[in-house]
Design an enzyme around this catalytic site. Structure first.
Site, PDB file in Angstrom:
ATOM      1  CG  ASP A 267      99.101  21.629  82.963  1.00 30.29           C
ATOM      2  OD1 ASP A 267      99.150  20.519  82.405  1.00 30.29           O
ATOM      3  OD2 ASP A 267      98.042  22.130  83.375  1.00 30.29           O
TER       4      ASP A 267
ATOM      5  CB  THR B 233      95.166  19.567  83.849  1.00 26.95           C
ATOM      6  OG1 THR B 233      95.915  19.574  82.639  1.00 26.95           O
ATOM      7  CG2 THR B 233      95.677  20.663  84.770  1.00 26.95           C
TER       8      THR B 233
ATOM      9  CG  ASN C   2      90.693  19.047  83.120  1.00 27.79           C
ATOM     10  OD1 ASN C   2      91.076  18.712  84.237  1.00 27.79           O
ATOM     11  ND2 ASN C   2      91.529  19.413  82.166  1.00 27.79           N
TER      12      ASN C   2
ATOM     13  CG  ASP D  91      99.576  18.047  84.614  1.00 27.93           C
ATOM     14  OD1 ASP D  91     100.550  18.179  83.848  1.00 27.93           O
ATOM     15  OD2 ASP D  91      98.518  18.687  84.467  1.00 27.93           O
ATOM     16  CG  HIS D  92      98.992  15.598  81.713  1.00 21.36           C
ATOM     17  ND1 HIS D  92      99.327  16.346  80.602  1.00 21.36           N
ATOM     18  CD2 HIS D  92      98.093  16.353  82.404  1.00 21.36           C
ATOM     19  CE1 HIS D  92      98.668  17.488  80.614  1.00 21.36           C
ATOM     20  NE2 HIS D  92      97.916  17.529  81.704  1.00 21.36           N
TER      21      HIS D  92
ATOM     22  CG  HIS E  83      96.656  15.755  78.419  1.00 20.43           C
ATOM     23  ND1 HIS E  83      95.854  15.792  79.539  1.00 20.43           N
ATOM     24  CD2 HIS E  83      96.780  17.049  78.010  1.00 20.43           C
ATOM     25  CE1 HIS E  83      95.523  17.049  79.805  1.00 20.43           C
ATOM     26  NE2 HIS E  83      96.063  17.836  78.892  1.00 20.43           N
TER      27      HIS E  83
END
Length: 621
Positions: A15, A51, A72, A228-229, A335
């Site tokens: 992650d 995420t 999220n 994911d980022h 992010h």
């Protein structure tokens, strides 16, 4: 020791592993694996680069705006009822870990595996604890009660699953680790703590390889590593951030919001009079600093974020900023920004018997991964996705799928007939012709392969192509001739039309020759797919494609000698009369760039370009 009919697939996510973390030389093992197998300079996250939405996009092939996990933190009636159309007073903020299967759209890959009669073992992947479509993975764990058991113990569990007898052994595995994301939030991406956790990540990779080798499994299974980022430093002064009170004038109806890098604002009544916008009641003319605000209708289409769950208004923060409902609560890193922001870049790399060796491909979006997983596992069925089948074939030794193209229509010859052009007599195609393709076209031009969205009896053009040279510029009325009269009036008044004319003029001063492809989009339900072909439909957007050839065809017609070397800059432009964010025209247009594939889905055309070109995002104009 093992003989697999189909190599098992292990999907591993670290992650928040930013693509440029590799330049710190703290993860040499992982970097070496990427170089030996297949990789890309970076993988492109889905918007918002957060995420839970992105992990679920990776396993469903759907953008967050399509699978429904838009952040999220979510906003709905209760954990078992999203209530997209429920009154605002009945809704509240909900944690994504607390909502049930009703919130999750799409089909995660472990369900596709189950439907094929195979098994999966999922270790902490977002969404795996929920019975989506009434199904769960064969082996799964509750994150809240198991995350403290340690990463090496979870690797041992995967080894144990791989050693099970064939009828019980899973075919698909995942491993999720919440770092370096957690340390990036707490200490910032440039911190010593992030550097230390990157070294720990590499030690986990070493341990995994060691255990696979000891069990005789190394080289027998396919392993895909992703993130994911990325992560961005969060500015620490309050003036770089916004909250609801700082952007809202008095509003006659109830308003609520959910804090995030992508601020979600929900209003009780969204209807506005013609020519007005919900943004009229908000102070948003800030040049994009610290945010750009969008309605669902006018948000850049490359975000694929038009779902009601995202909000009535979306406040997209610039890198380093964040939007809050009320009180500011700042961490060191965050992010969620535009996936084209370099620090949002994710990673992808893979090794195993099905992958080529030493291959690097162009960046791609993470929604392409689901179809790759289906091919690797040789599954007989696949769900509908936002990905493009065959997009990642260049990674595989023996690709198993091919892209299903739109039915072909014969090409137009130099004496295109009147039925195609709907002109009588039919003119020759030449360097000074303005070639148009109408709804009931019976042939195709070199710029695209097919037109499947056809209707009967419609005479207004669906698209028009212009050749621009340094001696022939494009007048606004010529550009507007691509639209029906009613649509042309709408386009003429839009801010995007003013901006795109300016850009075309700038290109005309720099390039000897290029083509402009322009036409209407009617997507009244905001689903990213073309409405039925009818030029009387309500216009929602228009599209522009700029094409530059490396070499033009010797025949003098408007197509490239080699279409694979052509460069494209596609736009999907809103028809709003005002640029509410007061952006510079280059910034406005860059935000509204799109993939050729997005235009294909909104028109029914198929462009005569390689699948990689048609799914490519534009980083600069």
């Amino acid at each position: 020791k093992f003989s697999f009919e189909t190599p098992p697939l292990l999907l591993i996510s670290f992650d928040g592993f930013r693509a440029d973390y590799f330049t710190r030389n703290l993860t040499p093992t992982l970097k070496h694996l990427f170089e030996c197998g297949v990789t890309t300079p970076h993988m492109i996250s889905s918007f918002p680069s957060i995420t839970f939405p992105n992990h679920y996009s990776i396993v469903t092939g759907l953008y967050p705006g399509y699978h429904g996990i838009v952040d999220n933190a979510l906003f709905g009636v209760d954990p078992h009822n999203a209530g997209d159309d429920a009154p605002l007073a009945n809704k509240k903020k909900l944690g994504v870990n607390d909502v049930g299967a009703e919130w999750f759209g799409g089909e995660p890959i472990w369900n596709t595996v189950h439907k094929a009669g195979k098994k999966s073992a999922i270790s902490f992947w977002p969404g795996s604890e929920v019975p989506i479509q009434g199904l769960r993975p064969d082996y799964w764990q509750v994150y809240k009660t198991n995350y403290m058991k340690g990463e090496k113990l979870r690797i041992e569990e995967i080894i144990n699953y791989l050693n099970l007898p064939s009828p019980e052994r899973p075919d698909f595995y995942t491993f999720y680790y919440n770092n370096p994301d957690h340390f990036g939030h707490v200490f910032g991406p440039d911190s010593h703590e992030v550097d230390e956790i990157l070294q720990y990540v590499d030690s986990l990779v070493i341990y995994l390889l060691k255990r696979l080798d000891e069990e005789g499994l190394l080289g027998c299974i396919n392993i895909v590593f992703v993130s994911d980022h990325g992560m961005e430093n969060l500015k620490q002064s309050p003036e770089f951030h916004a909250n609801l009170a700082s952007v809202m004038d008095s509003y006659p109806f109830k308003v609520d919001a959910v804090s995030s890098v992508v601020g979600h604002v929900y209003v009780e009544k969204e209807e506005v009079p013609p020519g007005k916008s919900l943004l009229d009641n908000f102070r948003v003319c800030r040049g994009g600093h610290p945010f750009a605000a969008w309605t669902r209708q006018d948000i850049p289409r490359r975000y694929h974020y038009t779902t009601k769950r995202a909000g009535s208004l979306i406040f997209e923060s610039e890198p380093g900023s964040k939007f809050f409902k009320d009180k500011l609560q700042l961490r060191k890193g965050d992010h969620g920004y535009d996936p084209l922001v370099p620090h949002m870049n994710a990673i992808f790399g893979a090794i195993g018997p099905s992958f080529k060796k030493g291959v690097t491909v162009e960046p791609f979006q993470n929604v392409e991964l689901y179809n790759l997983f289906v091919d690797l596992l040789q599954l007989p069925n696949r769900a509908k996705t936002n990905g493009t089948i065959g997009r990642l074939n260049d990674l595989l030794i023996k690709p198993t799928s091919t892209y299903a193209s739109i039915p072909q229509i014969p090409p137009c010859d130099s004496n295109a007939d009147a039925q195609c052009l709907e002109l009588n007599p039919a003119p020759l195609l030449s360097a000074t012709s303005n070639f148009c393709v109408s709804y009931n076209a019976k042939c195709r031009f070199e710029l695209f392969n097919a037109a499947s969205k056809l209707s009967i009896g419609t005479s207004n053009p669906l698209a028009k192509i212009f050749l621009i040279t340094k001696t022939w510029s494009l007048e606004s009325e010529a550009l507007l001739s691509a639209f029906s009269p009613s649509h042309a009036n709408i386009v003429r008044r839009s801010k995007a039309f003013e901006y795109i004319q300016k850009l075309i003029g700038e290109y005309g001063q720099k390039l000897d020759r290029f083509t402009v492809f322009v036409g209407a989009i009617t997507d009244t339900n905001n689903n990213g797919l073309a409405d039925d072909a009818d030029d009387t439909k309500e216009l929602t957007h228009f599209y522009i494609v700029l094409q530059k050839c490396k070499e033009w065809a010797a025949s003098g017609f408007w197509h490239c000698e080699d279409v694979e070397t052509a460069e494209y800059v596609p736009f999907i432009l809103p028809i709003e009369r005002k640029d509410y964010n007061c952006l510079k025209h280059e910034n406005y247009l860059l935000r509204h760039t799109a993939r050729l594939r997005d235009i294909e889905l909104l028109t029914g055309f198929e462009f005569n370009a390689h699948i990689v070109t048609r799914t490519k995002l534009i980083y600069a104009i």
